[in-house]
Scaffold this motif. Structure first.
Motif, PDB file in Angstrom:
ATOM      1  N   LEU A  85      12.015   4.807   6.047  1.00 39.97           N
ATOM      2  CA  LEU A  85      10.675   5.271   6.426  1.00 39.97           C
ATOM      3  C   LEU A  85       9.593   4.687   5.518  1.00 39.97           C
ATOM      4  CD1 LEU A  85      11.385   9.056   7.095  1.00 39.97           C
ATOM      5  CD2 LEU A  85      11.219   7.206   8.757  1.00 39.97           C
ATOM      6  N   GLU A  86       9.879   3.568   4.914  1.00 34.02           N
ATOM      7  CA  GLU A  86       8.922   2.970   3.986  1.00 34.02           C
ATOM      8  C   GLU A  86       7.573   2.746   4.667  1.00 34.02           C
ATOM      9  OE1 GLU A  86       8.457  -0.984   1.212  1.00 34.02           O
ATOM     10  OE2 GLU A  86      10.451  -0.318   1.789  1.00 34.02           O
ATOM     11  N   GLY A  87       6.542   3.313   4.084  1.00 30.14           N
ATOM     12  CA  GLY A  87       5.191   3.156   4.607  1.00 30.14           C
ATOM     13  C   GLY A  87       4.857   4.014   5.814  1.00 30.14           C
ATOM     14  N   ALA A  88       5.817   4.781   6.311  1.00 32.44           N
ATOM     15  CA  ALA A  88       5.566   5.594   7.505  1.00 32.44           C
ATOM     16  C   ALA A  88       4.644   6.775   7.203  1.00 32.44           C
ATOM     17  CB  ALA A  88       6.875   6.099   8.092  1.00 32.44           C
ATOM     18  N   PHE A  89       4.768   7.331   6.012  1.00 37.28           N
ATOM     19  CA  PHE A  89       3.941   8.457   5.581  1.00 37.28           C
ATOM     20  C   PHE A  89       3.236   8.076   4.292  1.00 37.28           C
ATOM     21  CE2 PHE A  89       7.482  10.354   7.968  1.00 37.28           C
ATOM     22  CZ  PHE A  89       6.794  11.132   8.877  1.00 37.28           C
ATOM     23  N   ASP A  90       2.080   8.679   4.048  1.00 41.70           N
ATOM     24  CA  ASP A  90       1.343   8.417   2.813  1.00 41.70           C
ATOM     25  C   ASP A  90       2.046   9.008   1.600  1.00 41.70           C
ATOM     26  OD1 ASP A  90      -0.570   7.112   4.337  1.00 41.70           O
ATOM     27  OD2 ASP A  90      -1.858   8.874   4.490  1.00 41.70           O
ATOM     28  N   SER A  91       2.812  10.075   1.811  1.00 37.85           N
ATOM     29  CA  SER A  91       3.537  10.734   0.727  1.00 37.85           C
ATOM     30  C   SER A  91       4.663  11.580   1.312  1.00 37.85           C
ATOM     31  CB  SER A  91       2.598  11.634  -0.085  1.00 37.85           C
ATOM     32  OG  SER A  91       2.152  12.719   0.718  1.00 37.85           O
TER      33      SER A  91
END
Length: 89
Positions: free
Chosen positions: A54-60
């Motif tokens: 999920l790299e980069g999928a969510f800000d945190s």
């Protein structure tokens, strides 16, 4: 707006994959409460972030867990409303 919808859909998929929500087999996009606790979705999402899936999928990670909680709360019906409506007709 499209980016947020993508994040919500991803959070929903995590909840389904973790067994927290079940998708109705007859009505796509309709969900009911699954057999697992929401903590299972948090663990799965965090594992997927750690693995890079999920790299980069969510800000945190916090954003991810907040969205999982939101989509689970919105979709945790006891039964599919479409199935219930057809049964009651």
């Amino acid at each position: 707006m499209e980016e947020m919808e993508d994040k919500r859909n991803l959070a929903l998929r995590i909840a389904v994959d973790a067994g927290v929500l079940d998708e109705c087999e007859y009505h796509d996009g309709t969900y009911t409460e699954g057999s697992n606790d929401i903590e299972e979705a948090y663990k799965l999402g965090n594992a997927r972030i750690t693995s890079g899936e999920l790299e980069g999928a969510f800000d945190s990670r916090r954003e991810m867990t907040d969205l999982i909680k939101e989509v689970v709360t919105e979709n945790c019906a006891d039964e599919c409303y479409s199935c219930a409506r057809h049964r009651d007709e």
